[in-house]
Enzyme design. Structure first.
Site, PDB file in Angstrom:
ATOM      1  N   CYS A 207      -8.185 -41.478   1.130  1.00  0.00           N
ATOM      2  CA  CYS A 207      -6.778 -41.052   1.084  1.00  0.00           C
ATOM      3  C   CYS A 207      -6.575 -39.815   0.224  1.00  0.00           C
ATOM      4  O   CYS A 207      -5.518 -39.213   0.237  1.00  0.00           O
ATOM      5  CB  CYS A 207      -5.904 -42.181   0.566  1.00  0.00           C
ATOM      6  SG  CYS A 207      -5.730 -43.502   1.770  1.00  0.00           S
TER       7      CYS A 207
ATOM      8  N   ASP B  11      -6.550 -39.645  -3.162  1.00  0.00           N
ATOM      9  CA  ASP B  11      -6.265 -39.873  -4.574  1.00  0.00           C
ATOM     10  C   ASP B  11      -6.515 -41.328  -4.945  1.00  0.00           C
ATOM     11  O   ASP B  11      -6.345 -42.230  -4.142  1.00  0.00           O
ATOM     12  CB  ASP B  11      -4.850 -39.415  -4.988  1.00  0.00           C
ATOM     13  CG  ASP B  11      -3.783 -39.832  -4.016  1.00  0.00           C
ATOM     14  OD1 ASP B  11      -3.978 -40.842  -3.327  1.00  0.00           O
ATOM     15  OD2 ASP B  11      -2.743 -39.153  -3.974  1.00  0.00           O
TER      16      ASP B  11
ATOM     17  N   CYS C 168      -4.927 -34.708  -7.307  1.00  0.00           N
ATOM     18  CA  CYS C 168      -4.399 -33.377  -7.580  1.00  0.00           C
ATOM     19  C   CYS C 168      -3.777 -33.314  -8.979  1.00  0.00           C
ATOM     20  O   CYS C 168      -3.815 -34.282  -9.732  1.00  0.00           O
ATOM     21  CB  CYS C 168      -3.360 -33.023  -6.526  1.00  0.00           C
ATOM     22  SG  CYS C 168      -1.999 -34.189  -6.480  1.00  0.00           S
TER      23      CYS C 168
ATOM     24  N   CYS D 247       2.344 -39.689  -6.188  1.00  0.00           N
ATOM     25  CA  CYS D 247       1.454 -39.725  -7.354  1.00  0.00           C
ATOM     26  C   CYS D 247       2.036 -40.631  -8.435  1.00  0.00           C
ATOM     27  O   CYS D 247       1.298 -41.358  -9.103  1.00  0.00           O
ATOM     28  CB  CYS D 247       1.232 -38.321  -7.918  1.00  0.00           C
ATOM     29  SG  CYS D 247       0.374 -37.236  -6.785  1.00  0.00           S
TER      30      CYS D 247
END
Lengths: 281, 394
Positions: free
Chosen positions: A35, A37, A61, A105
């Site tokens: 995926c 992350d 990221c 995130c």
């Protein structure tokens, strides 16, 4: 280029608490290499049950690294109870905001924390396909996760759902299903951050009905996955008497299950004042 | 801090000679080239010179050049032109690794009832010629295949593919935006009907491109209005842009051999040194014919956006095929089509050089990048021997 806040940049360039804890009391792991992350969160408690140390290992990221870093800062010094109330919005807020496309995130941070707290309670990691139907096959996102994200974050478009959960961000085949879920939830009130604080006091009858419903629909299915079960014996105002069955009755962690899972769930869903006690029956 | 610009497949520095050539047409010579007076006529002459320069660079007649607003418009114009000219043919052939200017147009036509064959690529980014030949059918209106891929630099066998299409009476379009100025090509020997180039990829200005239309190939205007470009592209000309494009094309041809050798030498050094100094790195499209300026390299267990932002701290500009740079959540469609493993696909970085790239700039990348990768790997939950079980994905 993404417009990151100075705080996101600062936490990305100089991340706090990167690394692992060898003798961690809890570890929560979410995400995957596929995926793009993933986050592994380590928690160490002190003698009084407060979080003494929190560390992370993140593949992702800048905003994934910054979210992980700020989360560990937020966790330090908190009790487990206080930590359990941290939401993805708190993480994003602490960073001064994230681009909407990067909100997933912060969600990853919240999910890693939830996974770590499950681990602390002696509960097994959530197995996605047992928690509900997978809607987005590209990123393995379930209907339950989508519903939760919509209600908690007041989402009203499929784009927003993608930004918060990644669902629909791959082949896009699931977008009609996401739209259907959005339509179904349209008009439903968002889940407030502190539900119990905003609710009117429950009558005894309402409380009994709600306790029964939460045990039947949310608590019992979870325990059954581990070979256990629970019976509701009695309710005396806010005191809930239960009996653990099956694997749970002889489990060394039964008191942890009772307090950190059953009681916590009923406090969250029904009434902050609830206490749960085990009785022989 | 000096900027080290290694993102030339995204755009290039406008050459000083190009800026100098364009300068008077921003102010002093503002006439409309369509006007009857000599003030406009002077601008018209300069546009004619630009057309000759582009034609000379391409090895075609000046009148076969149509100036456009850029590569995307030219790609759109070629594809729509081919399908409108052959309303009975409802099949198109392209590849999975085209630029969005072509892929999005194909998706649009798919929605309008066209059947599209998307040719796949192998792990090195190569097309299968047998699969291509099999895809050609009597009802195929157009083949659209890029000359070289913008992300990996892999060069496709366009001359052979175009010849196979021509043998079957099928029109052929190539997006040569990345290949132009980097490899030698002449339309005398290239049996394509339509070819596209863009000014800002060859050290010219942005907002201008060109579409080559072979003299006897069908054409239907995409933008209608006035009689400009012999009725093939209406609208008052972007005179400064066109004049700049003409000069950029002339310079590209001047530097074709020497500039490309220099770029290739620097690129090869960068590639070999990185493969040596960074364990578990791989070049995407390593063993195939590639543009001399492009290196697409992947590093396992780290994510591309994080690499790019740390490079940016050192003034180094590059690009990534990672999902997080685009907001699309999916990594590059090109790398996915090539089957680059998930361990590497998110950590891909594209370095694209230009004739202005220096030894010292490459030295700096070689000094900084290995440390950046190590730093991010130290922070990553994954490592060699600790790979997670990957889910099956579509």
């Amino acid at each position: 280029m993404w417009e990151y806040t100075d705080k996101v940049k600062e936490h990305f360039i100089n991340p706090r608490n990167a690394g692992s804890i060898d003798d961690a009391d809890a570890v929560g792991e979410v995400g995957s290499l596929a995926c793009g992350d993933a986050l592994k969160l380590f928690i160490k408690l002190d003698d009084s049950g407060r979080i003494k140390d929190a560390r992370f290992k993140t593949f992702g990221c800048a905003s994934a690294i910054a979210s992980s870093s700020v989360l560990t800062e937020m966790l330090k010094g908190k009790t487990v109870e206080e930590a359990s109330k941290i939401t993805n919005r708190d993480i994003a807020r602490e960073l001064g905001g994230l681009p909407k496309e990067k909100m997933h995130c912060s969600v990853m941070g919240q999910q890693a924390l939830e996974a770590a707290l499950r681990n602390l309670q002696g509960l097994p990691p959530v197995v996605q396909d047992l928690e509900g139907e997978v809607v987005c096959e590209c990123f393995g996102v379930t209907e339950e996760q989508i519903r939760k994200a919509i209600l908690e974050n007041r989402l009203d478009s499929a784009d927003d759902v993608t930004h918060f959960t990644k669902a629909g961000g791959g082949c896009t085949d699931c977008l009609p299903e996401i739209e259907r879920i959005l339509d179904e939830l349209k008009g439903q009130k968002p889940v407030p951050e502190k539900p119990s604080a905003l609710k009117k006091p429950l009558t005894n009858l309402q409380r009994m009905q709600l306790v029964t419903k939460v045990i039947d629909e949310e608590i019992r299915p979870s325990l059954k996955k581990d070979g256990g079960d629970i019976d509701l014996i009695d309710i005396d105002k806010t005191k809930v008497l239960v009996a653990l069955r099956g694997a749970c009755s002889g489990c060394p962690s039964s008191q942890v299950t009772l307090k950190d899972f059953v009681e916590k769930k009923l406090k969250d869903r029904v009434d902050e004042g609830i206490s749960v006690e085990e009785v022989d029956s | 801090m000096k900027t080290i610009y290694l993102d030339n497949n995204a755009t290039t520095r406008t050459a000083p000679e190009v800026i100098q050539e364009m300068q008077p047409f921003f102010g002093e010579y503002y006439g409309n080239p369509s006007s009857m007076h000599s003030f406009g006529g002077y601008v018209q002459q300069k546009i004619a010179l630009a057309r000759e320069r582009v034609g000379a660079g391409l090895g075609c007649l000046p009148e076969e050049v149509v100036f456009t607003s850029g590569g995307t418009e030219a790609d759109n114009a070629a594809i729509f032109s081919a399908v409108q000219a052959q309303p009975d043919k409802k099949h198109l052939v392209t590849t999975r690794v085209e630029h969005p200017a072509v892929l999005s147009t194909m998706k649009y036509l798919e929605g309008k009832g066209y059947r599209i064959t998307y040719l796949g690529v192998d792990q090195e980014g190569r097309l299968d010629m047998d699969e291509y030949i099999d895809s050609l059918q009597p009802e195929t209106a157009l083949v659209s295949v890029m000359y070289a891929n913008n992300e990996t630099g892999v060069i496709f066998p366009v001359p052979e593919m175009a010849a196979a299409a021509r043998d079957r009476g099928i029109l052929f379009h190539t997006d040569a935006v990345q290949a132009m100025g980097k490899i030698s090509m002449s339309l005398n020997d290239l049996p394509v009907d339509y070819l596209v180039l863009s000014g800002h990829k060859i050290h010219g200005p942005k907002g201008v491109g060109a579409l080559y239309v072979r003299k006897k190939s069908p054409f239907r205007p995409y933008i209608m209005g006035g009689h400009q470009e012999r009725g093939r592209r209406a609208g008052t000309e972007n005179t400064t842009g066109i004049i700049g494009l003409g000069k950029a094309m002339e310079l590209a041809m001047t530097h074709l051999e020497s500039g490309n050798k220099k770029m290739a030498d620097l690129r090869d050094r960068l590639e070999q040194e990185l493969l040596k100094s960074v364990p578990r790195s791989r070049v995407n499209g390593e063993n195939v014919n590639r543009l001399p300026n492009t290196l697409n390299i992947s590093f396992s267990y780290v994510e591309g956006e994080a690499i790019l932002l740390l490079l940016d701290q050192d003034g180094i500009c590059a690009s990534s095929g990672s999902a997080c740079t685009s907001g699309s959540l999916e990594p590059s469609h090109v790398l996915r089509a090539m089957g680059v493993p998930f361990t590497h696909v998110h950590g891909s970085i594209r370095f694209s050089l230009s004739r202005y790239t220096t030894d010292q700039e490459i030295d700096l990348v070689l000094d900084r990048l290995p440390r950046i990768i190590q730093r991010l790997r130290d922070m990553s939950p994954f490592s060699a021997g600790n790979e997670p079980v990957l889910p099956n994905k579509k």
